[in-house]
Enzyme design. Structure first.
Site, PDB file in Angstrom:
ATOM      1  N   CYS A 169       0.835  -1.207   0.000  1.00 27.47           N
ATOM      2  CA  CYS A 169       0.000   0.000   0.000  1.00 27.47           C
ATOM      3  C   CYS A 169       0.873   1.263   0.000  1.00 27.47           C
ATOM      4  O   CYS A 169       1.835   1.363   0.767  1.00 27.47           O
ATOM      5  CB  CYS A 169      -0.896  -0.006   1.230  1.00 27.47           C
ATOM      6  SG  CYS A 169      -1.999   1.413   1.280  1.00 27.47           S
TER       7      CYS A 169
ATOM      8  N   CYS B  63       0.653   4.666   6.876  1.00 24.81           N
ATOM      9  CA  CYS B  63       0.037   4.493   8.204  1.00 24.81           C
ATOM     10  C   CYS B  63       1.031   3.764   9.128  1.00 24.81           C
ATOM     11  O   CYS B  63       1.420   2.622   8.832  1.00 24.81           O
ATOM     12  CB  CYS B  63      -1.264   3.714   8.094  1.00 24.81           C
ATOM     13  SG  CYS B  63      -2.353   4.383   6.817  1.00 24.81           S
TER      14      CYS B  63
ATOM     15  N   CYS C 214       0.560  -0.029  10.261  1.00 21.12           N
ATOM     16  CA  CYS C 214       0.022  -1.040   9.353  1.00 21.12           C
ATOM     17  C   CYS C 214       1.079  -1.964   8.745  1.00 21.12           C
ATOM     18  O   CYS C 214       2.078  -1.510   8.184  1.00 21.12           O
ATOM     19  CB  CYS C 214      -0.777  -0.364   8.248  1.00 21.12           C
ATOM     20  SG  CYS C 214      -1.661  -1.561   7.218  1.00 21.12           S
TER      21      CYS C 214
ATOM     22  N   CYS D 126     -19.679  -5.671   3.710  1.00 19.69           N
ATOM     23  CA  CYS D 126     -18.930  -4.470   4.097  1.00 19.69           C
ATOM     24  C   CYS D 126     -17.619  -4.499   3.325  1.00 19.69           C
ATOM     25  O   CYS D 126     -17.061  -5.582   3.106  1.00 19.69           O
ATOM     26  CB  CYS D 126     -18.645  -4.506   5.602  1.00 19.69           C
ATOM     27  SG  CYS D 126     -17.597  -3.161   6.191  1.00 19.69           S
TER      28      CYS D 126
HETATM   29  N1  SAM Z   1      -6.652   0.622   3.128  1.00 16.43           N
HETATM   30  C1  SAM Z   1      -7.913   0.843   3.682  1.00 16.43           C
HETATM   31  C2  SAM Z   1      -7.928   1.939   4.702  1.00 16.43           C
HETATM   32  O1  SAM Z   1      -6.936   2.222   5.335  1.00 16.43           O
HETATM   33  O2  SAM Z   1      -9.002   2.530   4.889  1.00 16.43           O
HETATM   34  C3  SAM Z   1      -8.550  -0.383   4.264  1.00 16.43           C
HETATM   35  C4  SAM Z   1      -7.755  -1.409   5.025  1.00 16.43           C
HETATM   36  S1  SAM Z   1      -7.071  -0.877   6.587  1.00 16.43           S
HETATM   37  C5  SAM Z   1      -6.043  -2.210   7.028  1.00 16.43           C
HETATM   38  C6  SAM Z   1      -8.451  -0.913   7.706  1.00 16.43           C
HETATM   39  C7  SAM Z   1      -8.244  -0.390   9.108  1.00 16.43           C
HETATM   40  O3  SAM Z   1      -7.573  -1.364   9.890  1.00 16.43           O
HETATM   41  C8  SAM Z   1      -7.384   0.842   9.279  1.00 16.43           C
HETATM   42  O4  SAM Z   1      -8.109   2.008   9.057  1.00 16.43           O
HETATM   43  C9  SAM Z   1      -6.940   0.754  10.725  1.00 16.43           C
HETATM   44  O5  SAM Z   1      -7.801   1.513  11.545  1.00 16.43           O
HETATM   45  C10 SAM Z   1      -7.053  -0.740  11.039  1.00 16.43           C
HETATM   46  N2  SAM Z   1      -5.730  -1.306  11.306  1.00 16.43           N
HETATM   47  C11 SAM Z   1      -4.752  -1.546  10.398  1.00 16.43           C
HETATM   48  N3  SAM Z   1      -3.647  -2.067  10.980  1.00 16.43           N
HETATM   49  C12 SAM Z   1      -3.922  -2.162  12.302  1.00 16.43           C
HETATM   50  C13 SAM Z   1      -3.176  -2.623  13.425  1.00 16.43           C
HETATM   51  N4  SAM Z   1      -1.917  -3.055  13.309  1.00 16.43           N
HETATM   52  N5  SAM Z   1      -3.758  -2.601  14.638  1.00 16.43           N
HETATM   53  C14 SAM Z   1      -5.035  -2.156  14.777  1.00 16.43           C
HETATM   54  N6  SAM Z   1      -5.792  -1.698  13.749  1.00 16.43           N
HETATM   55  C15 SAM Z   1      -5.247  -1.694  12.521  1.00 16.43           C
HETATM   56 FE1  SF4 Z   2      -2.812   1.144   3.396  1.00 15.10          FE
HETATM   57 FE2  SF4 Z   2      -2.711  -0.057   5.766  1.00 15.10          FE
HETATM   58 FE3  SF4 Z   2      -3.001   2.570   5.637  1.00 15.10          FE
HETATM   59 FE4  SF4 Z   2      -5.050   0.966   4.848  1.00 15.10          FE
HETATM   60  S1  SF4 Z   2      -4.204   1.159   6.903  1.00 15.10           S
HETATM   61  S2  SF4 Z   2      -4.263   2.804   3.799  1.00 15.10           S
HETATM   62  S3  SF4 Z   2      -3.848  -0.741   3.993  1.00 15.10           S
HETATM   63  S4  SF4 Z   2      -1.197   1.410   4.930  1.00 15.10           S
END
Ligand code: SAM
Ligand code: SF4
Ligand code: DTB
Length: 330
Positions: free
Chosen positions: A63, A67, A70, A139
């Protein structure tokens, strides 16, 4: 003033809520707050039911967003293998298995900054149609989207779009730099306009203070209307991400946040989301008492572990909690 004196708590039903009111709510003695939240919960929800959703990562890793929590960001070196967008058949087989395991909503997540145009999006639309044909709620969480894409998803039958604010506005820049808080709010507005229900919440334990959690709840409660579904994740620490090594969140702060969310947003479904593998049974029970009424089931979230189905089944049994029955096919 005696800290246990009953107060009139703010609620989103009454209109705009001030940040100071949310801060005051979070400062209340924990058990007073939980007691009030449990009462609000029982007025608006069946306290014996828990909504169960199952996740699937339909496109994994690589991605472009940064973040800091992530596993899937291309900016961090994690052990995660990248996987291209799955086929419709693969996804529908997983959805059917999830339904068999008691999930009534299937949530598909893709590691995209924004929903792409063309064939990949057509494929996602076919996945949504297929999940609906199985009689499940659908969803997706696909990153940013515009009004037209939101309308197409609605047309395909999508029930919920997940797009989290993650944390409060002032801490956000310490967590993500490749997009703004207002970008997130714009996507949420597009989802709303299309008539798709909003699933929007955040992550606790990103190094924020209680003030940061107050800011997050303040933003969420003042969405008009507040989200129908609110996931409260606790950080799953992933080696190789900048947020790994953040100070662990004390369990009382999670319970406090769930309870405050319940008081502020009485009709919202509050999902105790990522991080449950690190929570003991008593903490989860306290979260259910304080108003959580939704969980992810299945032994994997998107890329990280979730409690084993047998472990969750045992917990729900001990607490006399039943999954919400399958929604009838539309
Ligand atoms: N890429 C899209 C986005 O960011 O909206 C969708 C997938 S993203 C993995 C979905 C959500 O998972 C993120 O907004 C975040 O809040 C949550 N998330 C991701 N990694 C995480 C982690 N290590 N611990 C807790 N929540 C997490
Ligand atoms: Fe990409 Fe992870 Fe951020 Fe979603 S949470 S936008 S998958 S880096
Ligand atoms: C949400 O708020 N939590 C879920 C869902 N929305 C998509 C995702 C949690 C992901 C946890 C880290 C992982 O498994 O990759």
């Amino acid at each position: 003033m005696d800290p246990h004196t009953p107060v009139t708590s703010p609620t989103a039903a009454a209109g705009q809520i001030a940040l100071a009111e949310v801060e005051a709510l979070l400062q209340r003695p924990l058990l007073d707050l939980v007691f009030e939240a449990a009462g609000v919960h029982r007025q608006h929800h069946d306290p014996g039911r828990v909504q169960c959703s199952q996740l699937l990562s339909i496109k994994t890793g690589g991605c472009p967003e940064d973040c800091g929590y992530c596993s899937q960001s291309a900016h961090h070196e994690t052990a995660l293998a990248r996987e291209p967008l799955m086929s419709v058949d693969q996804v529908l087989a997983a959805a059917a298995a999830a339904r068999q395991n008691g999930a009534e909503r299937f949530c598909m997540g893709a590691a995209w900054r924004a929903v792409p145009k063309g064939e990949p999006f057509e494929r996602v639309l076919a996945m949504v149609r297929g999940v609906k044909e199985l009689g499940m709620e659908a969803c997706v969480t696909l990153g940013m989207l515009d009004e037209e894409q939101a309308a197409q998803l609605r047309e395909a039958g999508l029930d919920y779009y997940n797009h989290n604010l993650d944390t409060g506005r002032s801490h956000y820049r310490n967590v993500v730099t490749t997009r703004s808080y207002d970008d997130r709010l714009a996507t949420i507005a597009n989802v709303r306009k299309a008539g798709v229900k909003v699933c929007c919440g955040g992550i606790l334990g990103l190094g924020e203070r209680r003030q940061g959690r107050a800011e997050l709840l303040h933003e969420l409660a003042n969405l008009d209307p507040p989200p129908e579904s609110l996931p409260i994740n606790t950080l799953v620490q992933v080696e190789g991400t900048p947020m790994a090594g953040s100070e662990e969140l004390d369990w009382t702060e999670l319970v406090r946040t769930v309870a405050a969310a319940r008081v502020l947003m009485p009709t919202t479904a509050i999902r105790l989301s990522a991080g449950r593998t690190d929570l003991d049974e008593a903490t989860q029970a306290m979260c259910f008492l304080a108003g959580a009424n939704s969980i992810f089931v299945g032994d994997e979230l998107l890329t990280t572990p979730n409690p084993e189905p047998a472990t969750d089944a045992a917990l729900l049994r001990k607490l006399s909690l039943l999954p919400v029955a399958h929604a009838p096919s539309e």
